[in-house]
Design a protein around this motif. Structure first.
Motif, PDB file in Angstrom:
ATOM      1  N   ARG A  47       0.850  -1.191   0.000  1.00 17.27           N
ATOM      2  CA  ARG A  47       0.000   0.000   0.000  1.00 17.27           C
ATOM      3  C   ARG A  47       0.883   1.237   0.000  1.00 17.27           C
ATOM      4  NH1 ARG A  47      -2.993  -3.545  -0.814  1.00 17.27           N
ATOM      5  NH2 ARG A  47      -4.955  -4.096   0.190  1.00 17.27           N
ATOM      6  N   ASP A  48       0.317   2.322  -0.551  1.00 12.54           N
ATOM      7  CA  ASP A  48       1.057   3.592  -0.616  1.00 12.54           C
ATOM      8  C   ASP A  48       0.787   4.444   0.622  1.00 12.54           C
ATOM      9  OD1 ASP A  48       2.064   3.071  -3.152  1.00 12.54           O
ATOM     10  OD2 ASP A  48       0.278   3.878  -4.136  1.00 12.54           O
ATOM     11  N   TYR A  49       1.816   5.161   1.084  1.00 10.36           N
ATOM     12  CA  TYR A  49       1.659   6.116   2.190  1.00 10.36           C
ATOM     13  C   TYR A  49       2.479   7.363   1.901  1.00 10.36           C
ATOM     14  CZ  TYR A  49      -0.725   2.354   4.390  1.00 10.36           C
ATOM     15  OH  TYR A  49      -1.645   1.355   4.616  1.00 10.36           O
ATOM     16  N   VAL A  63       1.653   8.450   8.369  1.00 12.59           N
ATOM     17  CA  VAL A  63       0.463   8.518   9.208  1.00 12.59           C
ATOM     18  C   VAL A  63      -0.570   7.620   8.546  1.00 12.59           C
ATOM     19  CG1 VAL A  63      -1.277  10.046  10.198  1.00 12.59           C
ATOM     20  CG2 VAL A  63       0.963  10.944   9.621  1.00 12.59           C
ATOM     21  N   VAL A  72      -3.381  -4.294   5.044  1.00 11.81           N
ATOM     22  CA  VAL A  72      -2.072  -3.860   5.550  1.00 11.81           C
ATOM     23  C   VAL A  72      -2.152  -3.155   6.916  1.00 11.81           C
ATOM     24  CG1 VAL A  72      -0.146  -2.272   5.098  1.00 11.81           C
ATOM     25  CG2 VAL A  72      -0.953  -3.806   3.302  1.00 11.81           C
ATOM     26  N   THR A  73      -3.137  -2.271   7.110  1.00  8.71           N
ATOM     27  CA  THR A  73      -3.121  -1.491   8.364  1.00  8.71           C
ATOM     28  C   THR A  73      -3.315  -2.351   9.627  1.00  8.71           C
ATOM     29  OG1 THR A  73      -5.418  -0.780   7.977  1.00  8.71           O
ATOM     30  CG2 THR A  73      -3.678   0.736   7.312  1.00  8.71           C
TER      31      THR A  73
HETATM   32  C1  LIG Z   1      -1.041   7.760  -3.496  1.00  7.14           C
HETATM   33  C2  LIG Z   1      -1.644   7.234  -2.200  1.00  7.14           C
HETATM   34  C3  LIG Z   1      -1.163   7.693  -0.976  1.00  7.14           C
HETATM   35  C4  LIG Z   1      -1.735   7.224   0.215  1.00  7.14           C
HETATM   36  N1  LIG Z   1      -1.284   7.724   1.402  1.00  7.14           N
HETATM   37  C5  LIG Z   1      -1.906   7.349   2.563  1.00  7.14           C
HETATM   38  C6  LIG Z   1      -1.507   7.914   3.817  1.00  7.14           C
HETATM   39  O1  LIG Z   1      -0.566   8.720   3.904  1.00  7.14           O
HETATM   40  N2  LIG Z   1      -2.186   7.523   4.934  1.00  7.14           N
HETATM   41  C7  LIG Z   1      -3.240   6.617   4.873  1.00  7.14           C
HETATM   42  O2  LIG Z   1      -3.847   6.311   5.914  1.00  7.14           O
HETATM   43  N3  LIG Z   1      -3.616   6.054   3.696  1.00  7.14           N
HETATM   44  C8  LIG Z   1      -2.967   6.378   2.559  1.00  7.14           C
HETATM   45  N4  LIG Z   1      -3.347   5.807   1.374  1.00  7.14           N
HETATM   46  C9  LIG Z   1      -4.292   4.676   1.428  1.00  7.14           C
HETATM   47  C10 LIG Z   1      -3.467   3.400   1.722  1.00  7.14           C
HETATM   48  O3  LIG Z   1      -2.665   3.086   0.591  1.00  7.14           O
HETATM   49  C11 LIG Z   1      -4.344   2.173   2.042  1.00  7.14           C
HETATM   50  O4  LIG Z   1      -5.324   2.015   1.046  1.00  7.14           O
HETATM   51  C12 LIG Z   1      -5.027   2.293   3.405  1.00  7.14           C
HETATM   52  O5  LIG Z   1      -4.059   2.464   4.445  1.00  7.14           O
HETATM   53  C13 LIG Z   1      -5.836   1.033   3.734  1.00  7.14           C
HETATM   54  O6  LIG Z   1      -4.986  -0.091   3.605  1.00  7.14           O
HETATM   55  P1  LIG Z   1      -5.483  -1.525   4.049  1.00  7.14           P
HETATM   56  O7  LIG Z   1      -4.675  -2.534   3.296  1.00  7.14           O
HETATM   57  O8  LIG Z   1      -5.511  -1.666   5.534  1.00  7.14           O
HETATM   58  O9  LIG Z   1      -7.002  -1.568   3.560  1.00  7.14           O
HETATM   59  P2  LIG Z   1      -7.492  -1.875   2.065  1.00  7.14           P
HETATM   60  O10 LIG Z   1      -7.720  -3.331   1.937  1.00  7.14           O
HETATM   61  O11 LIG Z   1      -6.602  -1.213   1.086  1.00  7.14           O
HETATM   62  O12 LIG Z   1      -8.853  -1.037   2.039  1.00  7.14           O
HETATM   63  C14 LIG Z   1     -10.093  -1.452   2.581  1.00  7.14           C
HETATM   64  C15 LIG Z   1     -11.176  -0.403   2.285  1.00  7.14           C
HETATM   65  O13 LIG Z   1     -10.942   0.817   3.007  1.00  7.14           O
HETATM   66  C16 LIG Z   1     -11.006   1.968   2.146  1.00  7.14           C
HETATM   67  N5  LIG Z   1     -10.029   2.970   2.668  1.00  7.14           N
HETATM   68  C17 LIG Z   1      -8.706   2.976   2.470  1.00  7.14           C
HETATM   69  N6  LIG Z   1      -8.100   4.000   3.147  1.00  7.14           N
HETATM   70  C18 LIG Z   1      -9.104   4.628   3.800  1.00  7.14           C
HETATM   71  C19 LIG Z   1      -9.157   5.743   4.688  1.00  7.14           C
HETATM   72  N7  LIG Z   1      -8.046   6.430   5.060  1.00  7.14           N
HETATM   73  N8  LIG Z   1     -10.363   6.139   5.174  1.00  7.14           N
HETATM   74  C20 LIG Z   1     -11.499   5.472   4.843  1.00  7.14           C
HETATM   75  N9  LIG Z   1     -11.514   4.406   4.003  1.00  7.14           N
HETATM   76  C21 LIG Z   1     -10.353   3.980   3.491  1.00  7.14           C
HETATM   77  C22 LIG Z   1     -10.656   1.424   0.788  1.00  7.14           C
HETATM   78  O14 LIG Z   1     -11.226   2.220  -0.230  1.00  7.14           O
HETATM   79  C23 LIG Z   1     -11.265   0.029   0.819  1.00  7.14           C
HETATM   80  O15 LIG Z   1     -12.633   0.074   0.500  1.00  7.14           O
HETATM   81  C24 LIG Z   1      -2.777   6.256   0.172  1.00  7.14           C
HETATM   82  C25 LIG Z   1      -3.218   5.772  -1.068  1.00  7.14           C
HETATM   83  C26 LIG Z   1      -2.668   6.244  -2.234  1.00  7.14           C
HETATM   84  C27 LIG Z   1      -3.192   5.712  -3.554  1.00  7.14           C
END
Ligand SMILES: Cc1cc2nc3c(=O)[nH]c(=O)nc-3n(C[C@H](O)[C@H](O)[C@H](O)COP(=O)(O)OP(=O)(O)OC[C@H]3O[C@@H](n4cnc5c(N)ncnc54)[C@H](O)[C@@H]3O)c2cc1C
Length: 220
Positions: A47-49, A63, A72-73
């Motif tokens: 995932r991107d951050y 963050v 991932v989170t």
């Molecule tokens: C260019 C870019 C930069 C990013 N930078 C950040 C960052 O600095 N900090 C950060 O927290 N995330 C950031 N994200 C989002 C991050 O990449 C992940 O998608 C997010 O942390 C969730 O990851 P996960 O694998 O736990 O859940 P996933 O399996 O990826 O997502 C589960 C669901 O949650 C939704 N979702 C994802 N993020 C959020 C959110 N913040 N609030 C509400 N719903 C959400 C998704 O759309 C999806 O439906 C960024 C994404 C991109 C494309």
């Protein structure tokens, strides 16, 4: 780019579901506004951050908001100091275009991260920051921004000093800084709506930069 293993220097809870991870600095540097790829428990979970610190700081900060059903989170949230994280980077083009022009930065939630990197790197920025969150307790970094820029917090689910609401409502009415460029980061819905409003108010597409994080928001 090869993934690097970076040691966790600090893992701090910022609100109910947002966390700050401070990582040791990699051997490469980055531009404020760039991001890293982070690997979860399984190698295919990447995932991107956005990087939330400046290249002159002594750590690479990210963050994140915990998404309980995410890939991932839930892995990140259990990591402790001294453990390591796989990181790839830096990537991205959400970098500063023109330091001399006023900047209007609109962020939802963790979308404030690149703005923190900008301001830590360039304290002289003429910055107006609109930070939209659900509750006051989600206004992490408030202390860092207040007094250092025009800081405008918005809470969608509770009153904040007598006012509440959304960034997009404020954008329709507020006085916009003359000649500003706009940076929009976080929820795609906010970015889409804000861009339309700013266009109507005279900021053209070429002066608007976007960093969408997600399309369908998880909410609780
Ligand atoms: C260019 C870019 C930069 C990013 N930078 C950040 C960052 O600095 N900090 C950060 O927290 N995330 C950031 N994200 C989002 C991050 O990449 C992940 O998608 C997010 O942390 C969730 O990851 P996960 O694998 O736990 O859940 P996933 O399996 O990826 O997502 C589960 C669901 O949650 C939704 N979702 C994802 N993020 C959020 C959110 N913040 N609030 C509400 N719903 C959400 C998704 O759309 C999806 O439906 C960024 C994404 C991109 C494309």
């Amino acid at each position: 780019m090869k993934p690097m293993t970076l040691k966790i220097l600090e893992h701090q809870r910022l609100s109910d579901d947002a966390y700050l991870l401070r990582l040791e600095k990699p051997e490469w540097t980055w531009k404020p506004g760039q991001l890293v790829g982070v690997t979860g428990k399984k190698a295919q979970d990447q995932r991107d951050y956005s990087i939330a610190s400046g290249p002159e700081d002594d750590s690479l900060d990210i963050v994140y908001r915990l998404i309980p059903h995410g890939a991932v989170t839930p892995y990140l949230v259990n990591l402790v100091e001294e453990e390591a994280l796989q990181v790839t980077g830096p990537y991205g083009r959400f970098t500063l275009r023109d330091l001399a022009r006023p900047m209007l930065f609109c962020a939802t939630g963790t979308g404030i991260a690149p703005c923190r990197s900008y301001l830590r790197s360039f304290p002289e920025l003429k910055l107006t920051l609109l930070h939209g969150v659900r509750y006051q307790k989600d206004l992490y970094f408030r202390d860092e921004f207040e007094g250092r820029c025009q800081y405008l917090p918005f809470c969608s689910r509770e009153d904040l000093d007598g006012s509440s609401g959304r960034i997009t409502d404020a954008l329709k009415e507020m006085e916009l800084p003359e000649g500003a460029q706009a940076y929009l980061c976080g929820a795609n819905e906010m970015i889409y709506e804000a861009e339309e409003i700013l266009n109507h108010r005279g900021i053209s597409h070429k002066d608007i930069f976007r960093e969408p994080y997600y399309y369908r928001a998880y909410d609780n």
